[in-house]
Design a protein around this motif. Structure first.
Motif, PDB file in Angstrom:
ATOM      1  N   SER A  47       0.832  -1.204   0.000  1.00 32.80           N
ATOM      2  CA  SER A  47       0.000   0.000   0.000  1.00 32.80           C
ATOM      3  C   SER A  47       0.861   1.245   0.000  1.00 32.80           C
ATOM      4  O   SER A  47       0.608   2.197  -0.739  1.00 32.80           O
ATOM      5  CB  SER A  47      -0.901   0.025   1.226  1.00 32.80           C
ATOM      6  OG  SER A  47      -1.634  -1.153   1.299  1.00 32.80           O
ATOM      7  N   ILE A  48       1.929   1.224   0.816  1.00 35.33           N
ATOM      8  CA  ILE A  48       2.809   2.397   0.887  1.00 35.33           C
ATOM      9  C   ILE A  48       3.481   2.623  -0.457  1.00 35.33           C
ATOM     10  O   ILE A  48       3.543   3.753  -0.960  1.00 35.33           O
ATOM     11  CB  ILE A  48       3.865   2.209   1.997  1.00 35.33           C
ATOM     12  CG1 ILE A  48       3.198   2.287   3.359  1.00 35.33           C
ATOM     13  CG2 ILE A  48       4.957   3.259   1.889  1.00 35.33           C
ATOM     14  CD1 ILE A  48       4.105   1.963   4.509  1.00 35.33           C
ATOM     15  N   ALA A  49       3.947   1.533  -1.077  1.00 34.01           N
ATOM     16  CA  ALA A  49       4.623   1.663  -2.368  1.00 34.01           C
ATOM     17  C   ALA A  49       3.689   2.276  -3.397  1.00 34.01           C
ATOM     18  O   ALA A  49       4.049   3.241  -4.091  1.00 34.01           O
ATOM     19  CB  ALA A  49       5.111   0.299  -2.844  1.00 34.01           C
ATOM     20  N   VAL A  50       2.471   1.727  -3.490  1.00 33.62           N
ATOM     21  CA  VAL A  50       1.520   2.227  -4.472  1.00 33.62           C
ATOM     22  C   VAL A  50       1.178   3.680  -4.174  1.00 33.62           C
ATOM     23  O   VAL A  50       1.157   4.524  -5.064  1.00 33.62           O
ATOM     24  CB  VAL A  50       0.236   1.362  -4.471  1.00 33.62           C
ATOM     25  CG1 VAL A  50      -0.854   2.042  -5.276  1.00 33.62           C
ATOM     26  CG2 VAL A  50       0.536  -0.004  -5.034  1.00 33.62           C
ATOM     27  N   PHE A  51       0.979   3.970  -2.894  1.00 38.56           N
ATOM     28  CA  PHE A  51       0.597   5.348  -2.568  1.00 38.56           C
ATOM     29  C   PHE A  51       1.708   6.328  -2.913  1.00 38.56           C
ATOM     30  O   PHE A  51       1.452   7.381  -3.480  1.00 38.56           O
ATOM     31  CB  PHE A  51       0.246   5.505  -1.088  1.00 38.56           C
ATOM     32  CG  PHE A  51      -0.045   6.926  -0.726  1.00 38.56           C
ATOM     33  CD1 PHE A  51      -1.237   7.504  -1.104  1.00 38.56           C
ATOM     34  CD2 PHE A  51       0.907   7.708  -0.077  1.00 38.56           C
ATOM     35  CE1 PHE A  51      -1.498   8.825  -0.828  1.00 38.56           C
ATOM     36  CE2 PHE A  51       0.652   9.028   0.204  1.00 38.56           C
ATOM     37  CZ  PHE A  51      -0.557   9.589  -0.169  1.00 38.56           C
ATOM     38  N   SER A  52       2.967   5.969  -2.595  1.00 39.95           N
ATOM     39  CA  SER A  52       4.023   6.946  -2.857  1.00 39.95           C
ATOM     40  C   SER A  52       4.154   7.183  -4.357  1.00 39.95           C
ATOM     41  O   SER A  52       4.445   8.298  -4.787  1.00 39.95           O
ATOM     42  CB  SER A  52       5.350   6.513  -2.240  1.00 39.95           C
ATOM     43  OG  SER A  52       5.588   5.170  -2.513  1.00 39.95           O
ATOM     44  N   LEU A  53       3.892   6.134  -5.147  1.00 36.96           N
ATOM     45  CA  LEU A  53       3.920   6.281  -6.613  1.00 36.96           C
ATOM     46  C   LEU A  53       2.804   7.216  -7.068  1.00 36.96           C
ATOM     47  O   LEU A  53       3.038   8.191  -7.794  1.00 36.96           O
ATOM     48  CB  LEU A  53       3.732   4.901  -7.247  1.00 36.96           C
ATOM     49  CG  LEU A  53       4.476   4.674  -8.561  1.00 36.96           C
ATOM     50  CD1 LEU A  53       5.979   4.700  -8.299  1.00 36.96           C
ATOM     51  CD2 LEU A  53       4.057   3.351  -9.170  1.00 36.96           C
ATOM     52  N   VAL A  54       1.596   6.916  -6.640  1.00 35.24           N
ATOM     53  CA  VAL A  54       0.431   7.720  -7.038  1.00 35.24           C
ATOM     54  C   VAL A  54       0.600   9.151  -6.554  1.00 35.24           C
ATOM     55  O   VAL A  54       0.306  10.113  -7.260  1.00 35.24           O
ATOM     56  CB  VAL A  54      -0.860   7.099  -6.459  1.00 35.24           C
ATOM     57  CG1 VAL A  54      -2.033   8.059  -6.602  1.00 35.24           C
ATOM     58  CG2 VAL A  54      -1.169   5.799  -7.170  1.00 35.24           C
ATOM     59  N   ASN A  55       1.145   9.291  -5.341  1.00 36.27           N
ATOM     60  CA  ASN A  55       1.340  10.620  -4.764  1.00 36.27           C
ATOM     61  C   ASN A  55       2.272  11.455  -5.633  1.00 36.27           C
ATOM     62  O   ASN A  55       1.983  12.597  -5.953  1.00 36.27           O
ATOM     63  CB  ASN A  55       1.905  10.466  -3.353  1.00 36.27           C
ATOM     64  CG  ASN A  55       1.962  11.791  -2.634  1.00 36.27           C
ATOM     65  OD1 ASN A  55       1.086  12.632  -2.832  1.00 36.27           O
ATOM     66  ND2 ASN A  55       2.979  11.986  -1.823  1.00 36.27           N
ATOM     67  N   LEU A  97       0.450  11.567  -9.525  1.00 35.07           N
ATOM     68  CA  LEU A  97      -0.877  12.157  -9.716  1.00 35.07           C
ATOM     69  C   LEU A  97      -1.217  13.253  -8.714  1.00 35.07           C
ATOM     70  O   LEU A  97      -1.826  14.255  -9.061  1.00 35.07           O
ATOM     71  CB  LEU A  97      -1.939  11.059  -9.634  1.00 35.07           C
ATOM     72  CG  LEU A  97      -1.871   9.990 -10.723  1.00 35.07           C
ATOM     73  CD1 LEU A  97      -2.916   8.929 -10.465  1.00 35.07           C
ATOM     74  CD2 LEU A  97      -2.068  10.613 -12.087  1.00 35.07           C
ATOM     75  N   LEU A  98      -0.875  13.050  -7.464  1.00 39.02           N
ATOM     76  CA  LEU A  98      -1.410  13.949  -6.440  1.00 39.02           C
ATOM     77  C   LEU A  98      -0.577  15.203  -6.235  1.00 39.02           C
ATOM     78  O   LEU A  98      -1.103  16.287  -6.118  1.00 39.02           O
ATOM     79  CB  LEU A  98      -1.548  13.194  -5.112  1.00 39.02           C
ATOM     80  CG  LEU A  98      -2.477  11.980  -5.157  1.00 39.02           C
ATOM     81  CD1 LEU A  98      -2.527  11.315  -3.798  1.00 39.02           C
ATOM     82  CD2 LEU A  98      -3.879  12.419  -5.573  1.00 39.02           C
ATOM     83  N   LYS A  99       0.743  15.034  -6.158  1.00 35.46           N
ATOM     84  CA  LYS A  99       1.590  16.200  -5.876  1.00 35.46           C
ATOM     85  C   LYS A  99       1.592  17.131  -7.075  1.00 35.46           C
ATOM     86  O   LYS A  99       1.717  16.669  -8.221  1.00 35.46           O
ATOM     87  CB  LYS A  99       3.027  15.736  -5.585  1.00 35.46           C
ATOM     88  CG  LYS A  99       3.370  15.885  -4.114  1.00 35.46           C
ATOM     89  CD  LYS A  99       4.860  15.956  -3.907  1.00 35.46           C
ATOM     90  CE  LYS A  99       5.401  14.580  -3.581  1.00 35.46           C
ATOM     91  NZ  LYS A  99       6.835  14.475  -3.604  1.00 35.46           N
ATOM     92  N   PRO A 100       1.462  18.440  -6.867  1.00 28.32           N
ATOM     93  CA  PRO A 100       1.513  19.358  -8.002  1.00 28.32           C
ATOM     94  C   PRO A 100       2.908  19.382  -8.613  1.00 28.32           C
ATOM     95  O   PRO A 100       3.896  19.096  -7.942  1.00 28.32           O
ATOM     96  CB  PRO A 100       1.150  20.710  -7.383  1.00 28.32           C
ATOM     97  CG  PRO A 100       1.428  20.562  -5.935  1.00 28.32           C
ATOM     98  CD  PRO A 100       1.223  19.126  -5.608  1.00 28.32           C
TER      99      PRO A 100
END
Lengths: 220, 110
Positions: free
Chosen positions: A109-117, A120-123
Protein backbone atom coordinates in the motif's frame (compact mmCIF):
# COMPACT_ATOMS: atom_id res chain seq x y z
CA UNK A 1 -11.37 16.03 38.02
CA UNK A 2 -7.74 15.99 39.19
CA UNK A 3 -8.83 14.10 42.27
CA UNK A 4 -10.57 11.55 40.07
CA UNK A 5 -7.46 11.03 37.96
CA UNK A 6 -5.21 10.73 41.00
CA UNK A 7 -7.55 8.17 42.53
CA UNK A 8 -7.74 6.13 39.34
CA UNK A 9 -3.98 6.17 38.86
CA UNK A 10 -3.42 5.00 42.42
CA UNK A 11 -6.12 2.37 41.94
CA UNK A 12 -4.38 1.16 38.80
CA UNK A 13 -0.72 1.25 39.78
CA UNK A 14 -1.16 0.33 43.42
CA UNK A 15 -3.80 -2.29 42.70
CA UNK A 16 -2.37 -4.87 45.08
CA UNK A 17 -2.20 -2.34 47.89
CA UNK A 18 -5.75 -1.23 47.24
CA UNK A 19 -6.91 -4.86 47.21
CA UNK A 20 -5.13 -5.56 50.48
CA UNK A 21 -6.69 -2.48 52.02
CA UNK A 22 -10.11 -3.53 50.81
CA UNK A 23 -9.61 -7.00 52.26
CA UNK A 24 -8.66 -5.51 55.59
CA UNK A 25 -11.59 -3.16 55.46
CA UNK A 26 -14.03 -5.97 54.73
CA UNK A 27 -12.52 -8.17 57.43
CA UNK A 28 -12.88 -5.34 59.92
CA UNK A 29 -16.51 -5.00 58.94
CA UNK A 30 -17.06 -8.72 59.27
CA UNK A 31 -15.45 -8.91 62.72
CA UNK A 32 -17.56 -6.01 63.93
CA UNK A 33 -20.64 -7.76 62.64
CA UNK A 34 -19.69 -10.91 64.52
CA UNK A 35 -19.10 -8.89 67.69
CA UNK A 36 -22.51 -7.35 67.32
CA UNK A 37 -24.27 -10.70 67.09
CA UNK A 38 -22.26 -12.03 70.02
CA UNK A 39 -23.30 -9.05 72.10
CA UNK A 40 -26.88 -9.87 71.16
CA UNK A 41 -26.36 -13.21 72.86
CA UNK A 42 -25.34 -15.54 70.02
CA UNK A 43 -22.59 -18.11 70.35
CA UNK A 44 -19.33 -17.65 68.44
CA UNK A 45 -20.25 -20.08 65.64
CA UNK A 46 -23.80 -18.87 65.26
CA UNK A 47 -22.62 -15.26 65.19
CA UNK A 48 -20.05 -16.02 62.49
CA UNK A 49 -22.57 -17.92 60.40
CA UNK A 50 -25.05 -15.11 60.71
CA UNK A 51 -22.44 -12.48 59.79
CA UNK A 52 -21.30 -14.50 56.80
CA UNK A 53 -24.90 -14.76 55.61
CA UNK A 54 -25.41 -11.03 55.93
CA UNK A 55 -22.12 -10.33 54.24
CA UNK A 56 -22.89 -11.81 50.85
CA UNK A 57 -20.31 -12.74 48.22
CA UNK A 58 -16.89 -11.26 48.96
CA UNK A 59 -15.72 -11.74 45.39
CA UNK A 60 -18.71 -9.82 44.14
CA UNK A 61 -18.01 -6.95 46.53
CA UNK A 62 -14.39 -6.83 45.45
CA UNK A 63 -15.35 -6.70 41.79
CA UNK A 64 -17.93 -4.01 42.40
CA UNK A 65 -15.35 -1.98 44.28
CA UNK A 66 -12.93 -2.31 41.38
CA UNK A 67 -15.67 -1.09 39.07
CA UNK A 68 -16.30 1.82 41.40
CA UNK A 69 -12.62 2.71 41.35
CA UNK A 70 -12.97 3.07 37.60
CA UNK A 71 -10.05 0.95 36.48
CA UNK A 72 -11.78 -2.20 35.30
CA UNK A 73 -11.87 -1.07 31.67
CA UNK A 74 -8.11 -0.55 31.68
CA UNK A 75 -7.56 -3.81 33.51
CA UNK A 76 -9.71 -5.80 31.10
CA UNK A 77 -7.91 -4.31 28.14
CA UNK A 78 -4.55 -5.25 29.58
CA UNK A 79 -5.81 -8.76 30.34
CA UNK A 80 -7.01 -9.07 26.75
CA UNK A 81 -3.67 -7.91 25.39
CA UNK A 82 -1.86 -10.42 27.59
CA UNK A 83 -4.15 -13.19 26.45
CA UNK A 84 -3.56 -12.30 22.80
CA UNK A 85 0.20 -12.32 23.29
CA UNK A 86 0.02 -15.74 24.95
CA UNK A 87 -2.08 -17.11 22.11
CA UNK A 88 0.31 -15.66 19.57
CA UNK A 89 3.25 -17.35 21.23
CA UNK A 90 1.41 -20.64 21.21
CA UNK A 91 0.41 -20.45 17.52
CA UNK A 92 3.61 -18.82 16.35
CA UNK A 93 3.26 -20.26 12.82
CA UNK A 94 -0.14 -18.76 12.30
CA UNK A 95 0.95 -15.52 13.93
CA UNK A 96 4.02 -15.37 11.66
CA UNK A 97 1.92 -15.75 8.54
CA UNK A 98 -0.58 -13.18 9.76
CA UNK A 99 2.20 -10.70 10.58
CA UNK A 100 3.87 -11.34 7.21
CA UNK A 101 0.57 -10.80 5.39
CA UNK A 102 0.04 -7.56 7.26
CA UNK A 103 3.60 -6.41 6.60
CA UNK A 104 3.36 -7.18 2.87
CA UNK A 105 -0.04 -5.53 2.65
CA UNK A 106 1.12 -2.38 4.39
CA UNK A 107 4.33 -2.32 2.36
CA UNK A 108 2.49 -2.70 -0.95
CA UNK A 109 0.00 0.00 0.00
CA UNK A 110 2.81 2.40 0.89
CA UNK A 111 4.62 1.66 -2.37
CA UNK A 112 1.52 2.23 -4.47
CA UNK A 113 0.60 5.35 -2.57
CA UNK A 114 4.02 6.95 -2.86
CA UNK A 115 3.92 6.28 -6.61
CA UNK A 116 0.43 7.72 -7.04
CA UNK A 117 1.34 10.62 -4.76
CA UNK A 118 4.36 11.62 -6.88
CA UNK A 119 2.72 11.08 -10.26
CA UNK A 120 -0.88 12.16 -9.72
CA UNK A 121 -1.41 13.95 -6.44
CA UNK A 122 1.59 16.20 -5.88
CA UNK A 123 1.51 19.36 -8.00
CA UNK A 124 4.28 19.80 -10.57
CA UNK A 125 7.31 21.66 -9.19
CA UNK A 126 6.66 24.82 -11.21
CA UNK A 127 5.28 28.17 -10.15
CA UNK A 128 1.62 28.35 -11.29
CA UNK A 129 1.74 24.64 -12.07
CA UNK A 130 -2.04 24.59 -12.41
CA UNK A 131 -1.83 26.93 -15.41
CA UNK A 132 0.74 24.94 -17.35
CA UNK A 133 -0.82 22.92 -20.20
CA UNK A 134 0.54 20.64 -22.82
CA UNK A 135 -0.90 20.95 -26.31
CA UNK A 136 -1.42 17.93 -28.56
CA UNK A 137 -2.36 17.79 -32.14
CA UNK A 138 -5.46 15.91 -33.27
CA UNK A 139 -6.38 14.24 -36.53
CA UNK A 140 -10.18 14.00 -36.32
CA UNK A 141 -10.64 12.63 -39.83
CA UNK A 142 -8.15 9.86 -39.28
CA UNK A 143 -9.54 9.39 -35.76
CA UNK A 144 -6.21 9.81 -34.01
CA UNK A 145 -5.22 12.18 -31.20
CA UNK A 146 -2.30 13.07 -28.94
CA UNK A 147 0.05 13.63 -31.82
CA UNK A 148 3.19 15.78 -31.49
CA UNK A 149 3.71 18.90 -33.53
CA UNK A 150 5.93 19.15 -36.57
CA UNK A 151 8.42 22.09 -36.38
CA UNK A 152 6.68 24.16 -39.06
CA UNK A 153 3.25 23.55 -37.51
CA UNK A 154 4.62 24.76 -34.21
CA UNK A 155 5.95 27.98 -35.69
CA UNK A 156 2.50 28.69 -37.21
CA UNK A 157 0.88 27.95 -33.84
CA UNK A 158 3.37 30.12 -31.98
CA UNK A 159 2.63 33.05 -34.23
CA UNK A 160 -1.18 32.59 -34.12
CA UNK A 161 -1.89 31.56 -30.53
CA UNK A 162 -2.98 34.43 -28.30
CA UNK A 163 -4.52 32.49 -25.43
CA UNK A 164 -1.13 31.71 -23.85
CA UNK A 165 1.27 33.93 -22.03
CA UNK A 166 4.25 31.91 -23.17
CA UNK A 167 4.65 29.07 -25.55
CA UNK A 168 7.56 26.72 -25.81
CA UNK A 169 8.42 23.48 -27.58
CA UNK A 170 10.63 20.59 -26.63
CA UNK A 171 11.89 17.48 -28.27
CA UNK A 172 13.17 14.36 -26.59
CA UNK A 173 16.84 13.79 -27.25
CA UNK A 174 19.79 11.96 -25.84
CA UNK A 175 23.25 13.38 -25.39
CA UNK A 176 26.70 11.95 -24.95
CA UNK A 177 28.64 13.08 -21.94
CA UNK A 178 32.32 12.61 -22.44
CA UNK A 179 35.16 13.39 -20.13
CA UNK A 180 38.09 11.73 -18.46
CA UNK A 181 36.18 8.51 -17.68
CA UNK A 182 33.99 6.43 -19.98
CA UNK A 183 31.28 8.41 -21.85
CA UNK A 184 27.72 8.29 -20.68
CA UNK A 185 24.41 8.58 -22.51
CA UNK A 186 22.12 11.24 -21.04
CA UNK A 187 18.41 11.38 -21.77
CA UNK A 188 17.00 14.90 -22.09
CA UNK A 189 15.06 17.30 -24.18
CA UNK A 190 16.00 20.06 -26.60
CA UNK A 191 13.82 23.05 -25.79
CA UNK A 192 12.88 26.25 -27.58
CA UNK A 193 13.46 29.70 -26.07
CA UNK A 194 9.84 29.92 -24.94
CA UNK A 195 10.08 26.67 -22.95
CA UNK A 196 11.29 27.98 -19.59
CA UNK A 197 9.08 31.08 -19.55
CA UNK A 198 6.14 28.77 -20.34
CA UNK A 199 6.99 26.73 -17.24
CA UNK A 200 6.94 29.94 -15.27
CA UNK A 201 10.66 30.78 -15.00
CA UNK A 202 11.70 34.23 -16.15
CA UNK A 203 15.25 33.22 -16.95
CA UNK A 204 16.18 29.69 -17.72
CA UNK A 205 18.73 29.64 -14.91
CA UNK A 206 15.92 30.01 -12.42
CA UNK A 207 14.71 26.60 -13.47
CA UNK A 208 17.86 24.94 -12.30
CA UNK A 209 17.30 25.20 -8.60
CA UNK A 210 14.11 23.08 -8.19
CA UNK A 211 15.18 20.62 -10.86
CA UNK A 212 18.48 19.91 -9.18
CA UNK A 213 16.65 18.38 -6.27
CA UNK A 214 14.86 15.69 -8.25
CA UNK A 215 17.16 14.78 -11.10
CA UNK A 216 20.24 15.92 -12.85
CA UNK A 217 19.46 18.72 -15.20
CA UNK A 218 21.44 20.05 -18.07
CA UNK A 219 20.63 23.14 -20.05
CA UNK A 220 22.15 23.38 -23.50
CA UNK B 1 -36.32 -10.69 63.52
CA UNK B 2 -38.97 -8.76 61.64
CA UNK B 3 -38.48 -8.06 57.99
CA UNK B 4 -39.54 -4.45 58.03
CA UNK B 5 -36.59 -2.93 56.20
CA UNK B 6 -37.04 -1.71 52.65
CA UNK B 7 -34.63 -1.53 49.73
CA UNK B 8 -32.96 1.79 49.13
CA UNK B 9 -34.12 3.68 46.05
CA UNK B 10 -31.39 4.28 43.48
CA UNK B 11 -29.15 7.22 44.30
CA UNK B 12 -30.16 7.64 47.92
CA UNK B 13 -27.24 5.57 49.17
CA UNK B 14 -24.75 8.33 48.36
CA UNK B 15 -26.93 10.84 50.16
CA UNK B 16 -27.18 8.66 53.28
CA UNK B 17 -23.44 8.07 53.39
CA UNK B 18 -22.64 11.76 52.95
CA UNK B 19 -25.17 12.72 55.61
CA UNK B 20 -23.78 10.20 58.08
CA UNK B 21 -20.24 11.40 57.48
CA UNK B 22 -21.33 14.98 58.05
CA UNK B 23 -21.37 14.08 61.76
CA UNK B 24 -17.69 13.20 61.68
CA UNK B 25 -15.23 10.66 60.28
CA UNK B 26 -16.48 7.09 60.41
CA UNK B 27 -15.49 3.65 59.18
CA UNK B 28 -17.71 1.62 56.88
CA UNK B 29 -19.24 -0.57 59.52
CA UNK B 30 -20.21 2.40 61.71
CA UNK B 31 -21.84 4.08 58.72
CA UNK B 32 -24.08 1.10 58.02
CA UNK B 33 -24.88 0.65 61.72
CA UNK B 34 -25.75 4.29 62.15
CA UNK B 35 -28.05 4.38 59.12
CA UNK B 36 -29.79 1.30 60.42
CA UNK B 37 -30.22 2.72 63.93
CA UNK B 38 -31.29 6.20 62.95
CA UNK B 39 -33.84 4.84 60.49
CA UNK B 40 -35.26 2.60 63.27
CA UNK B 41 -34.05 -0.49 61.44
CA UNK B 42 -35.98 0.36 58.29
CA UNK B 43 -32.96 1.13 56.13
CA UNK B 44 -30.09 -1.28 55.85
CA UNK B 45 -27.03 -0.84 53.70
CA UNK B 46 -25.68 -4.09 52.38
CA UNK B 47 -21.90 -4.37 52.42
CA UNK B 48 -22.14 -5.24 48.76
CA UNK B 49 -23.38 -1.77 48.00
CA UNK B 50 -21.68 0.16 50.83
CA UNK B 51 -18.05 -0.41 49.89
CA UNK B 52 -18.41 0.14 46.14
CA UNK B 53 -20.30 3.35 46.99
CA UNK B 54 -17.53 4.49 49.34
CA UNK B 55 -14.93 3.91 46.63
CA UNK B 56 -17.06 5.76 44.12
CA UNK B 57 -17.51 8.73 46.44
CA UNK B 58 -13.81 8.78 47.19
CA UNK B 59 -13.03 8.77 43.47
CA UNK B 60 -15.31 11.75 42.98
CA UNK B 61 -13.46 13.55 45.74
CA UNK B 62 -16.46 13.92 48.01
CA UNK B 63 -14.95 11.88 50.78
CA UNK B 64 -11.38 10.99 51.68
CA UNK B 65 -10.13 7.91 53.48
CA UNK B 66 -7.51 7.54 56.16
CA UNK B 67 -6.45 4.60 58.27
CA UNK B 68 -6.99 4.99 61.97
CA UNK B 69 -7.62 2.97 65.10
CA UNK B 70 -11.11 1.89 66.00
CA UNK B 71 -12.82 1.84 69.41
CA UNK B 72 -11.84 -1.79 69.85
CA UNK B 73 -8.21 -1.00 68.99
CA UNK B 74 -8.13 -2.32 65.48
CA UNK B 75 -6.88 -0.74 62.27
CA UNK B 76 -9.85 0.67 60.41
CA UNK B 77 -10.33 2.86 57.39
CA UNK B 78 -12.05 6.09 58.32
CA UNK B 79 -13.93 8.13 55.80
CA UNK B 80 -14.27 11.88 56.07
CA UNK B 81 -16.33 14.43 54.18
CA UNK B 82 -14.30 16.79 51.99
CA UNK B 83 -15.27 20.37 51.22
CA UNK B 84 -16.74 19.43 47.84
CA UNK B 85 -18.47 16.55 49.63
CA UNK B 86 -20.19 19.03 51.94
CA UNK B 87 -21.38 20.99 48.94
CA UNK B 88 -22.57 17.79 47.29
CA UNK B 89 -24.48 16.86 50.43
CA UNK B 90 -26.34 20.17 50.28
CA UNK B 91 -27.17 19.68 46.61
CA UNK B 92 -28.39 16.13 47.12
CA UNK B 93 -30.35 16.94 50.26
CA UNK B 94 -32.07 19.73 48.41
CA UNK B 95 -32.99 17.61 45.42
CA UNK B 96 -34.13 14.77 47.68
CA UNK B 97 -36.45 17.14 49.57
CA UNK B 98 -37.89 18.36 46.29
CA UNK B 99 -38.43 14.82 45.07
CA UNK B 100 -40.03 13.69 48.32
CA UNK B 101 -42.37 16.70 48.37
CA UNK B 102 -43.36 16.13 44.77
CA UNK B 103 -44.04 12.45 45.28
CA UNK B 104 -46.04 13.21 48.43
CA UNK B 105 -48.11 15.79 46.59
CA UNK B 106 -48.97 13.29 43.88
CA UNK B 107 -49.82 10.56 46.36
CA UNK B 108 -52.13 12.84 48.32
CA UNK B 109 -53.85 14.43 45.34
CA UNK B 110 -55.50 11.22 44.15
Amino acid sequence: MLQDLRFRLRAFFRKDVMDLELNEELRFHFENEVEKYKRAGMGEDAARRRARLAFGGQVQIREDCQDARGVSFLETTIEDARYSLRTMRKNSGFFGIAALTLALGIGASIAVFSLVNTILLKPLPYPNANRVVMLWREGPLAGIGDMPWAPNEYSILARAATAFQNLGAFKKESFNLTGSSSPELLEGVRASTGFFPALGYRRRWDALSPLKKTSQAMIM
Amino acid sequence: MTDQHIDLPQGTLDLLILRTLALGPQHGWAISERVQQVSSDVLRIQQGSLYPALHRLERRGWIKAEWGTSENNRRAKYYELTRSGKKQLEVETDSWRKLATAVAQILESV
